[in-house]
Design a protein around this motif. Structure first.
Motif, PDB file in Angstrom:
ATOM      1  N   ILE A 186      42.973  43.189  40.999  1.00  0.00           N
ATOM      2  CA  ILE A 186      43.774  42.158  40.335  1.00  0.00           C
ATOM      3  C   ILE A 186      45.215  42.160  40.824  1.00  0.00           C
ATOM      4  CG2 ILE A 186      44.672  41.405  38.088  1.00  0.00           C
ATOM      5  CD1 ILE A 186      42.125  42.556  36.847  1.00  0.00           C
ATOM      6  N   ARG A 238      49.788  38.866  35.864  1.00  0.00           N
ATOM      7  CA  ARG A 238      48.409  39.018  36.329  1.00  0.00           C
ATOM      8  C   ARG A 238      47.581  39.831  35.327  1.00  0.00           C
ATOM      9  NH1 ARG A 238      48.669  40.242  42.872  1.00  0.00           N
ATOM     10  NH2 ARG A 238      49.665  38.272  43.477  1.00  0.00           N
ATOM     11  N   THR A 271      44.192  38.750  32.282  1.00  0.00           N
ATOM     12  CA  THR A 271      42.873  39.344  32.078  1.00  0.00           C
ATOM     13  C   THR A 271      42.559  39.553  30.603  1.00  0.00           C
ATOM     14  OG1 THR A 271      43.713  41.624  32.211  1.00  0.00           O
ATOM     15  CG2 THR A 271      43.090  40.548  34.275  1.00  0.00           C
ATOM     16  N   GLU A 293      33.112  35.098  40.698  1.00  0.00           N
ATOM     17  CA  GLU A 293      34.089  36.108  40.301  1.00  0.00           C
ATOM     18  C   GLU A 293      35.323  36.056  41.193  1.00  0.00           C
ATOM     19  OE1 GLU A 293      34.384  40.998  39.832  1.00  0.00           O
ATOM     20  OE2 GLU A 293      32.472  40.026  40.297  1.00  0.00           O
ATOM     21  N   GLU A 294      35.127  35.894  42.495  1.00  0.00           N
ATOM     22  CA  GLU A 294      36.261  35.853  43.425  1.00  0.00           C
ATOM     23  C   GLU A 294      37.107  34.607  43.217  1.00  0.00           C
ATOM     24  OE1 GLU A 294      34.242  38.303  47.175  1.00  0.00           O
ATOM     25  OE2 GLU A 294      34.105  36.116  47.053  1.00  0.00           O
ATOM     26  N   GLU A 307      39.022  48.107  39.811  1.00  0.00           N
ATOM     27  CA  GLU A 307      39.042  46.764  39.231  1.00  0.00           C
ATOM     28  C   GLU A 307      40.474  46.307  38.995  1.00  0.00           C
ATOM     29  OE1 GLU A 307      37.479  44.499  35.166  1.00  0.00           O
ATOM     30  OE2 GLU A 307      36.701  46.478  35.704  1.00  0.00           O
ATOM     31  N   THR A 335      37.464  32.989  40.400  1.00  0.00           N
ATOM     32  CA  THR A 335      38.192  33.186  39.133  1.00  0.00           C
ATOM     33  C   THR A 335      39.391  34.097  39.346  1.00  0.00           C
ATOM     34  OG1 THR A 335      36.138  32.915  37.886  1.00  0.00           O
ATOM     35  CG2 THR A 335      37.983  33.974  36.750  1.00  0.00           C
ATOM     36  N   ARG A 336      39.190  35.191  40.094  1.00  0.00           N
ATOM     37  CA  ARG A 336      40.293  36.113  40.333  1.00  0.00           C
ATOM     38  C   ARG A 336      41.380  35.462  41.179  1.00  0.00           C
ATOM     39  NH1 ARG A 336      37.613  40.431  41.935  1.00  0.00           N
ATOM     40  NH2 ARG A 336      37.786  40.072  44.179  1.00  0.00           N
TER      41      ARG A 336
END
Length: 553
Positions: A231, A196, A200, A354-355, A227, A357-358
């Motif tokens: 993740i 994970r 990034t 953003e959510e 942040e 993508t995460r």
């Protein structure tokens, strides 16, 4: 001494030149770092912004671009210490055993009578049988499902302990299986967290196990601990279940059923089948995308086994609801309008870009086997990291200048030769760190400062030896030759013992201790090279050109 081979001079000069060349990118750190990041995006086939194109052009592609990575205390970033709730896995293991145990007991229904699961303790699997007198037959059926636990010392026990309590058959995990499960859970958690974090694009994270159930995570360059937690903190356990019905209250359902809330619909609950049809373990890819209405979503693709199960279920259940569950919440529960046999699908929900993508990152990396709990979190701001860099730079400059002044005052021209070797020694050290992609921390800077002081030790031994030989009325050439020959054993012994210490620190230590050990070990190697070869070559060049009758050391 007077005959220093030309080939040796060439080789030493080439090594020193390579050290300077590979150290050079660190003098333009930000420019080279931005160029490297932009080139990675270009290799991945992404379109570059004008700023990224300018960054690529800012550093030539043919030039070395290796950098010394800056650690958390120098670059800033996030520090987390988390605890893995390994006991959560026990209940999942017993839940997975229940269908097999149920089928095994059903085969002996004529003997054991009716069977009914008793929900009491999640760490136990309890089954009440209708004929308690046939408990021995039930125990034998359960024993047949157990497997031996193999360790380094051989087979120690079975993975499940089976016992009878009145009319109830009780199955629990054995202590040996719990230990083995804990180790597997921690190893899997470490690997998933590492995947994970790597997704990034951060540099040189520190992810290591501490104790029996804790993991230390340090990620330089990330904005904050919150942040980072976003993740790695989400379990990201994805499953697909059949929907039995929708209810407006969880109290409407009998105990023991799986009832999960809807993420999008407030006050709506779904009663789901106990066993998932497909799980996130069958995913091979997940990417952020947009649905037909332009809303952020996540597309996914199954492996052949998952595609087959997904296709069979959707073929046999057209018209029914099919729930996508993520960490105990129903993301979406669409109606199956037609068979989905392509092995791919789309997850839609109340996401922003953003959510989504995460979520795609989490699904690609895999689900954590158990939930994690934060014990300690800390954010190191970039300003604090810059202060550390400035302090380290001042320390290095002060040590450098002090050593160089001392050598010139003590040994004159020979001290200047030692100072030239010292400069090349630092260049070689940074070149090796850059090529290795090593991470430099504040203790690592301490190792560099220590190396600067130690780097002249070998020259001091040589020069003092030359002084002694000159006192015995030997000629300059002979005194220089004997000085290097007689000091070699002391130089070798002192540096070998220090290098062994660095190896032990690296093997037994962790985090900052390892950073110190790496720079110390590399510094020892480069300082010995610069003292034995570089300084000797410079002295040989000087003596061969000047041929002095006497020398002053």
């Amino acid at each position: 001494m007077l005959q220093f081979p030309a080939w040796k001079s060439v080789m030493i000069s080439l090594v020193c030149l390579a050290g300077i060349v590979f150290t050079l990118p660190n003098g333009f750190y930000n420019r080279v770092e931005q160029a490297n990041d932009a080139r990675i995006l270009l290799e991945q086939g992404q379109l570059l912004t004008p700023e990224e194109e300018a960054a690529v052009a800012g550093w030539p592609s043919w030039a070395p671009s290796g950098l010394v990575n800056l650690g958390l205390d120098l670059r800033g970033g996030a520090h987390l210490l988390v605890e893995v709730r390994v006991e959560d896995v026990y209940a999942e293991r017993l839940e997975g055993l229940w269908p097999d145990l149920r089928d095994a007991l059903r085969e002996r229904r004529d003997t054991v009578g009716t069977i009914r699961r008793v929900e009491r303790d999640p760490t136990e699997l309890r089954v009440r049988i209708g004929n308690p007198e046939a408990m021995q037959a039930a125990l034998e059926a359960a024993q047949g499902l157990t497997q031996p636990v193999v360790s380094l010392t051989g087979v120690t026990s079975r993975n499940y302990d089976v016992r009878a309590e009145g009319d109830e058959l009780v199955v629990v995990m054995s202590d040996a299986e719990k230990t083995a499960t804990d180790n597997r859970t921690m190893q899997q958690s470490l690997e998933i967290i590492r995947r994970r974090v790597d997704e990034t694009g951060t540099r040189e994270p520190t992810i290591q196990r501490q104790g029996t159930d804790r993991i230390l995570i340090q990620v330089p360059g990330i904005g904050s601990a919150e942040e980072l937690m976003a993740i790695i903190g989400q379990t990201a356990k994805l499953t697909f279940h059949e929907v039995e019905r929708r209810v407006s209250s969880a109290n409407e359902v009998a105990p023991g059923a799986i009832v999960l809330p809807s993420m999008d619909e407030q006050g709506i609950y779904y009663v789901l089948g106990r066993r998932p049809i497909v799980s996130g373990e069958d995913l091979v890819d997940a990417q952020p995308a947009f649905d037909q209405n332009g809303r952020p979503s996540v597309t996914f693709r199954f492996n052949p086994s998952g595609a087959r199960k997904f296709g069979e279920y959707t073929t046999n259940n057209v018209g029914r609801l099919f729930a996508t569950v993520l960490d105990g919440e129903v993301i979406t529960a669409p109606q199956i309008r037609e068979p989905i046999t392509g092995g791919s699908g789309q997850i839609t929900g109340n996401f922003n870009v953003e959510e989504s993508t995460r979520l795609a990152i989490l699904l690609r990396a895999g689900a954590l086997p158990a939930e994690i709990e934060v014990l300690e979190q800390r954010t190191v701001g970039p300003e604090l990291g810059q202060d550390s860099i400035d302090a380290g730079r001042i320390a290095c400059i002060v040590a450098f200048v002090a050593v160089m002044v001392f050598m010139v005052l003590s040994y004159g021209l020979f001290g200047i030769f030692a100072n030239i070797a010292l400069i090349l020694n630092v260049a070689l050290m940074f070149a090796i760190l850059s090529v290795m992609g090593a991470t430099l921390t504040l203790p690592g800077i301490a190792g560099i400062v220590l190396t600067i002081g130690m780097a002249v030790d070998a020259n001091v031994l040589v020069f003092e030896r030359i002084r002694e030989e000159l006192r015995t009325s030997k000629g300059p050439a002979r005194a220089i030759e004997l000085g290097y020959e007689k000091a070699l054993s002391a130089i070798t012994d002192a540096n070998i013992t220090t290098f062994i210490t660095a190896v032990i620190l690296f093997a037994m230590g962790s985090g900052p201790v390892r950073g110190f050990a790496v720079t110390l070990g590399i510094g020892i190697v480069t300082s010995v090279f610069s003292a034995i070869f570089v300084t000797r070559m410079l002295v040989a060049w000087w003596y061969g050109r000047t041929r002095p009758k006497t020398i002053e050391v």
